[in-house]
Structure formats: structure tokens, C-alpha cells
Design a protein around this motif. Structure first.
Motif, PDB file in Angstrom:
ATOM      1  N   ILE A 228     -16.586  25.956  23.155  1.00  0.00           N
ATOM      2  CA  ILE A 228     -16.874  25.158  24.353  1.00  0.00           C
ATOM      3  C   ILE A 228     -16.638  25.984  25.607  1.00  0.00           C
ATOM      4  O   ILE A 228     -17.437  25.954  26.553  1.00  0.00           O
ATOM      5  CB  ILE A 228     -16.009  23.878  24.361  1.00  0.00           C
ATOM      6  CG1 ILE A 228     -16.490  22.898  23.284  1.00  0.00           C
ATOM      7  CG2 ILE A 228     -16.052  23.191  25.730  1.00  0.00           C
ATOM      8  CD1 ILE A 228     -15.577  21.702  23.105  1.00  0.00           C
TER       9      ILE A 228
ATOM     10  N   VAL B 140     -21.808  18.425  25.959  1.00  0.00           N
ATOM     11  CA  VAL B 140     -21.684  18.599  24.507  1.00  0.00           C
ATOM     12  C   VAL B 140     -21.332  17.295  23.795  1.00  0.00           C
ATOM     13  O   VAL B 140     -21.483  17.191  22.571  1.00  0.00           O
ATOM     14  CB  VAL B 140     -20.649  19.683  24.148  1.00  0.00           C
ATOM     15  CG1 VAL B 140     -21.051  21.021  24.745  1.00  0.00           C
ATOM     16  CG2 VAL B 140     -19.245  19.294  24.580  1.00  0.00           C
TER      17      VAL B 140
ATOM     18  N   LEU C 279     -27.215  25.663  25.895  1.00  0.00           N
ATOM     19  CA  LEU C 279     -26.781  24.349  25.429  1.00  0.00           C
ATOM     20  C   LEU C 279     -27.488  23.970  24.132  1.00  0.00           C
ATOM     21  O   LEU C 279     -26.865  23.442  23.197  1.00  0.00           O
ATOM     22  CB  LEU C 279     -27.049  23.302  26.509  1.00  0.00           C
ATOM     23  CG  LEU C 279     -26.606  21.865  26.211  1.00  0.00           C
ATOM     24  CD1 LEU C 279     -25.102  21.797  25.980  1.00  0.00           C
ATOM     25  CD2 LEU C 279     -27.022  20.940  27.349  1.00  0.00           C
TER      26      LEU C 279
ATOM     27  N   THR D 259     -19.195  20.745  31.090  1.00  0.00           N
ATOM     28  CA  THR D 259     -19.593  21.188  29.749  1.00  0.00           C
ATOM     29  C   THR D 259     -19.274  20.123  28.711  1.00  0.00           C
ATOM     30  O   THR D 259     -20.084  19.842  27.809  1.00  0.00           O
ATOM     31  CB  THR D 259     -18.892  22.504  29.392  1.00  0.00           C
ATOM     32  OG1 THR D 259     -19.206  23.498  30.373  1.00  0.00           O
ATOM     33  CG2 THR D 259     -19.327  22.998  28.017  1.00  0.00           C
TER      34      THR D 259
ATOM     35  N   LEU E 208     -19.372  28.445  26.012  1.00  0.00           N
ATOM     36  CA  LEU E 208     -20.566  27.774  26.515  1.00  0.00           C
ATOM     37  C   LEU E 208     -20.459  27.526  28.015  1.00  0.00           C
ATOM     38  O   LEU E 208     -21.435  27.723  28.751  1.00  0.00           O
ATOM     39  CB  LEU E 208     -20.771  26.446  25.780  1.00  0.00           C
ATOM     40  CG  LEU E 208     -21.940  25.580  26.248  1.00  0.00           C
ATOM     41  CD1 LEU E 208     -23.276  26.315  26.035  1.00  0.00           C
ATOM     42  CD2 LEU E 208     -21.956  24.239  25.522  1.00  0.00           C
ATOM     43  N   ALA E 209     -19.286  27.097  28.481  1.00  0.00           N
ATOM     44  CA  ALA E 209     -19.086  26.885  29.917  1.00  0.00           C
ATOM     45  C   ALA E 209     -19.339  28.173  30.697  1.00  0.00           C
ATOM     46  O   ALA E 209     -19.976  28.161  31.764  1.00  0.00           O
ATOM     47  CB  ALA E 209     -17.671  26.370  30.181  1.00  0.00           C
TER      48      ALA E 209
ATOM     49  N   MET F  48     -23.215  29.036  30.620  1.00  0.00           N
ATOM     50  CA  MET F  48     -24.004  28.178  31.505  1.00  0.00           C
ATOM     51  C   MET F  48     -23.698  28.482  32.969  1.00  0.00           C
ATOM     52  O   MET F  48     -24.574  28.348  33.828  1.00  0.00           O
ATOM     53  CB  MET F  48     -23.740  26.704  31.176  1.00  0.00           C
ATOM     54  CG  MET F  48     -24.299  26.270  29.828  1.00  0.00           C
ATOM     55  SD  MET F  48     -24.399  24.467  29.578  1.00  0.00           S
ATOM     56  CE  MET F  48     -22.665  24.041  29.600  1.00  0.00           C
ATOM     57  N   SER F  49     -22.481  28.894  33.262  1.00  0.00           N
ATOM     58  CA  SER F  49     -22.135  29.275  34.633  1.00  0.00           C
ATOM     59  C   SER F  49     -22.904  30.519  35.068  1.00  0.00           C
ATOM     60  O   SER F  49     -23.281  30.660  36.236  1.00  0.00           O
ATOM     61  CB  SER F  49     -20.632  29.553  34.744  1.00  0.00           C
ATOM     62  OG  SER F  49     -19.880  28.400  34.447  1.00  0.00           O
TER      63      SER F  49
ATOM     64  N   LYS G 151     -16.007  23.212  35.659  1.00  0.00           N
ATOM     65  CA  LYS G 151     -17.116  23.605  34.793  1.00  0.00           C
ATOM     66  C   LYS G 151     -16.849  23.197  33.341  1.00  0.00           C
ATOM     67  O   LYS G 151     -17.777  22.842  32.609  1.00  0.00           O
ATOM     68  CB  LYS G 151     -17.367  25.106  34.916  1.00  0.00           C
ATOM     69  CG  LYS G 151     -17.867  25.489  36.311  1.00  0.00           C
ATOM     70  CD  LYS G 151     -18.137  26.971  36.458  1.00  0.00           C
ATOM     71  CE  LYS G 151     -18.643  27.277  37.874  1.00  0.00           C
ATOM     72  NZ  LYS G 151     -18.923  28.717  38.075  1.00  0.00           N
ATOM     73  N   ASP G 152     -15.580  23.232  32.937  1.00  0.00           N
ATOM     74  CA  ASP G 152     -15.237  22.735  31.596  1.00  0.00           C
ATOM     75  C   ASP G 152     -15.552  21.246  31.480  1.00  0.00           C
ATOM     76  O   ASP G 152     -16.046  20.775  30.445  1.00  0.00           O
ATOM     77  CB  ASP G 152     -13.746  22.948  31.315  1.00  0.00           C
ATOM     78  CG  ASP G 152     -13.378  24.425  31.186  1.00  0.00           C
ATOM     79  OD1 ASP G 152     -14.286  25.248  30.985  1.00  0.00           O
ATOM     80  OD2 ASP G 152     -12.172  24.742  31.288  1.00  0.00           O
TER      81      ASP G 152
ATOM     82  N   PHE H  76     -22.818  22.948  38.554  1.00  0.00           N
ATOM     83  CA  PHE H  76     -22.136  24.158  38.101  1.00  0.00           C
ATOM     84  C   PHE H  76     -22.023  25.184  39.229  1.00  0.00           C
ATOM     85  O   PHE H  76     -21.012  25.881  39.350  1.00  0.00           O
ATOM     86  CB  PHE H  76     -22.904  24.786  36.925  1.00  0.00           C
ATOM     87  CG  PHE H  76     -22.385  24.398  35.564  1.00  0.00           C
ATOM     88  CD1 PHE H  76     -21.469  25.186  34.899  1.00  0.00           C
ATOM     89  CD2 PHE H  76     -22.824  23.239  34.945  1.00  0.00           C
ATOM     90  CE1 PHE H  76     -20.984  24.832  33.650  1.00  0.00           C
ATOM     91  CE2 PHE H  76     -22.359  22.870  33.694  1.00  0.00           C
ATOM     92  CZ  PHE H  76     -21.437  23.672  33.039  1.00  0.00           C
TER      93      PHE H  76
END
Length: 438
Positions: free
Chosen positions: A147, A72, A167, A68, A150-151, A154-155, A64-65, A107
Motif C-alpha cells: 500500500i 484500494v 492502481l 490510497t 502504491l502511494a 501514484m504520487s 497520500k496514504d 495527491f
């Protein structure tokens, strides 16, 4: 589900690798004919993810990172629009939602069955990765943490719309791509001779308060920079004076101090001045303030690179963008070497001698703010030494400390902040008798 189905987010370095693993995910590794190929793809991805973690300092679910970071870093019509204005509407927003829906599937993908089918249980390492490599990261610490946040957000998003909102907020707050995620840059020549702006991953963590003394000079620099980042009128700036007095350190400190307010620093060397127009073309119109840093700037009589710089600062047909300033450091006030032959003489063979002198002075005169950094007095030098010793927990009688510092400066370049710093590092590194380091 294919990378080729993306519209805005289709161009990125890892596209081929992601496409390969997406094909494996589609079949869940159930076709035994391609079992070994599927295993190779999974291990290729594991290798990439672990290298990514080592370079970036990321941890947790590296899959997932990874996704992301793609989002980005991808500079496209949508991400750059959000960088400037935040959330947008219209067709571009609809196309972005189409792409984010594909990333939403990635994701949410559960690797459990796939790992079982092709016997790649090792993939679980990168789904819960513990990073014990320390704080090393190509990203600023606050950016790295953001970051990862954010990951996570979004997950946890319920749908693509919610994922896109997280995002979009990131784009507005931090920007997109290398210019958004890094504070300092240098330029280099690309494979096709193009000008490439390259992030500097390890900039010295120094702040203006770390520089002892020079309060008037620092205040002048802060005032000009504050005006710039706040969108007010500001000047190009020349920091000049004696060697080792902190001019370059001030520029590094500015980069650190104003990064969170959208300031970026681009270091350009003298032999690269012909590329300045290319650099400005790439950064104008972005939602950041850029300082082009020209460190240790000076020219000999035979060097003509200063003519490129003059045209950029003031005098070219195209107006310099409002989000760009030039900060230079130099040991010379007038930047271009002058000699006795520049003085008027009855034996002068240059009829227009005054024009020649004015040509040499004109570059320095195009910096609206000039700040002088002079060598410290003996008393000021003592204060710098004492302050640095206290900061580094050096316990030495003051009389002995000053005596050793004076011996050091006489043998190592004279009175300057740099000399004082080198002396303190010498004490720390050698563990000199008479100092107690806690």
C-alpha cells in the motif's frame, strides 16, 4: 472539485470528512469569515490521519496514504473488474479515469499556503509522520508495504493515466476492499440484521512447519489445498481426532501459508449457519479462493443446525461456487452425537431406525477428505517437547526436561501438542531453575 463529482469512487466512510477539507482547499483558507471552521476541519483531518496511522502502521505522508486507502478499499464496478481481469477498456475505463483525475489533484495538492493562511502549521506533522508504535497493523505486513509503495508510485505519476495504471496493477495483484487486503474473517450481524463479513486483524502467525509431527495428515491437507488454490478439483475437508493435536492450528497455518496465492479464510460458528447462504452470496464471483472454517464442530441430538450445513455442502438447489470450500475441525468423527438407542433392538420404537442413523452419518460423509489427528505416543510427545524447547532456546538437561514434561502432562490434560506447548510456555514464563533462556 467535490466528492459529489466522483462517479465510481463516491461511496466511502470518510466521504463527508474529505468533502469538508476539499472545500477548504478550494478557498485556501482566504475567506476570514470561515477561518475557524477551516481550522476545525484541518484538525479533524489530523485526528483521523493519526488514528489511521496507529491502526494501520502507515507512516510518511499520511494524506497520500489516506487517499490510497480510499482507492484500494473501494469496491466498485471498475475495481472489481480489474481484480478479475486486470486492465480493461471501454466506457467503464473512461469513467474510472475521470475519477482518478480528481484524486490526482488531491495527491498533488500543496498545503503550504493553506497552512499559512489559517495558521495550522501543525498539519505538517501528518505530512511527514514518523510511526514509532511498532509493527501493529490491521493489515498483513506485505500488504501494508505494498500500500505504501502504491502511494509513492501514484504520487510520482506524471498524469491520471499513469496513476490509474499503478492502481489497476494493485487490483489485479491483490484485489480490492476487505477481501483483498485481509486473510481471515468472521461474520456478524449488521445494524439492519444483514450478514457482515468482518476482517480479523490479529491472526496467529503459525505455519504448518511449526506443527511438530503429523506429516501424513499435513501432506493430505496441503495436497487438497494446493489443488484448490490452483483451480483444480478439491474436496471439503474434515480434520478430526483427539483434543489439542493441532487441528485448529493447521487451519490458521493454511490461512497464513496461502494468503499470497489468493486464499481467504472465513470463520463461521454453529449458531450462524443460517447465514451461510448470505456469506456465499457475497463471496461468489470474487477473484479469491475461500475456505469457510467451522472450528470444533459437533452437534447434540437436539440440535438441528447441521441441516443448514448439509444443504450448503451438497444437496441444495444452487450449486456451491467453485471458489468456496468448507474445512471443519472436530473431536468427533461423525459430528453428531450418537447413543446406544441408535443401535437396533427388539424393543426399538423407531420403525425406521436405519434411516435415523443414516441421517446422523450423512453430514460427515459429505466431507470428501477426512484427516485424523491422534494423540501422540509417549515417544512422539518427547519429540514435540524437545523440538519446542530447542525453538525457544531452552537449555535444560534432556532427562530433567522430559521428567518435568511428564509431570506437567499428567496434571494438565495428557499427551498432546497443546499440552507440550503449554509446558514450554510455563518454563519461559516462570524462568524455572535449570533452564537458561537466551
Amino acid at each position: 472539485m467535490r466528492v459529489d463529482d466522483l462517479i465510481l469512487y463516491r461511496n466511502f466512510d470518510e466521504a463527508a470528512l474529505l468533502q469538508s477539507i476539499m472545500e477548504v482547499m478550494e478557498t485556501k483558507g482566504e475567506d476570514s469569515k470561515f477561518r475557524e471552521d477551516d481550522r476545525r476541519v484541518m484538525y479533524d483531518m489530523m485526528s483521523h490521519l493519526t488514528e489511521m496511522a496507529a491502526n494501520s502502521g502507515l507512516y510518511g505522508n499520511l494524506w497520500k496514504d489516506f487517499l490510497t486507502l480510499i482507492l484500494v478499499n473501494n469496491e466498485n464496478a471498475y475495481s472489481k473488474s480489474c481484480e478479475l481481469r486486470g486492465a480493461i477498456t471501454g466506457t467503464l475505463n473512461d469513467i474510472a479515469l475521470h475519477d482518478i483525475a480528481i484524486f490526482k489533484q488531491l495527491f498533488d495538492y500543496d498545503f503550504t499556503e493553506l497552512m499559512e493562511n489559517i495558521d495550522v502549521h501543525d498539519f505538517s506533522y501528518v505530512l511527514n509522520y514518523q510511526n514509532d508504535t511498532g509493527e501493529k497493523s490491521i493489515y498483513n505486513k506485505s500488504i501494508k508495504n505494498r500500500i505504501m509503495e502504491l502511494a509513492d508510485s501514484m504520487s510520482e505519476a506524471a498524469d491520471a493515466e499513469e496513476m490509474k495504471a499503478s492502481l489497476t496493477l494493485f487490483y489485479k495483484e491483490y484485489g480490492v476492499g476487505k477481501l483483498g487486503l485481509h486473510k481471515a474473517f468472521r461474520i456478524k450481524e449488521g445494524t439492519d440484521k444483514e450478514t457482515v463479513i468482518q476482517p480479523i486483524s490479529n491472526i496467529r502467525n503459525v505455519y504448518l512447519d511449526d506443527l511438530v509431527g503429523y506429516e501424513i495428515a499435513k501432506k493430505k491437507l496441503i495436497d487438497n489445498t494446493e489443488a484448490f488454490v490452483e483451480g483444480r478439483v478439491a474436496n471439503n475437508c474434515l480434520l478430526y481426532g483427539d483434543a489439542g493435536t493441532g487441528k485448529s492450528s493447521c487451519i490458521k497455518a493454511i490461512a497464513n501459508q496461502y494468503f499470497d496465492r489468493g486464499l481467504r479464510i472465513i470463520e463461521v460458528y454453529k449458531h450462524q449457519f443460517q447465514r451461510l447462504n448470505d456469506v456465499i452470496e457475497q463471496i461468489k464471483g470474487r477473484n479469491y479462493k475461500f475456505i469457510i472454517c467451522l472450528d470444533d464442530l459437533s452437534f447434540e441430538e437436539f440440535e438441528i443446525e447441521y441441516k443448514y450445513l448439509k444443504a450448503i455442502i451438497e444437496g441444495g438447489l444452487e450449486k456451491k461456487p467453485e471458489n468456496v470450500l468448507i474445512y471443519a475441525t472436530s473431536n468427533r468423527r461423525h459430528l453428531i452425537k450418537e447413543s446406544f438407542k441408535d443401535k437396533p433392538s427388539i424393543l426399538d420404537d423407531d420403525i425406521h431406525r436405519n434411516d435415523t442413523v443414516q441421517e446422523k452419518l450423512s453430514l460427515a460423509n459429505r466431507f470428501g477428505v477426512t484427516i485424523y489427528f491422534g494423540s501422540p505416543t509417549p515417544l512422539e510427545f518427547k519429540n514435540i517437547v524437545k523440538t519446542l524447547a530447542d525453538r525457544n532456546n531452552i537449555r535444560m538437561p534432556e532427562e530433567e526436561l522430559y521428567l518435568e514434561a511428564n509431570k506437567w502432562e499428567m496434571a494438565h490434560g495428557g499427551l498432546s501438542g497443546r499440552t507440550a506447548d503449554q509446558f514450554i510456555k510455563y518454563l519461559i514464563g516462570t524462568g524455572r531453575a535449570g533452564s537458561e533462556l537466551n
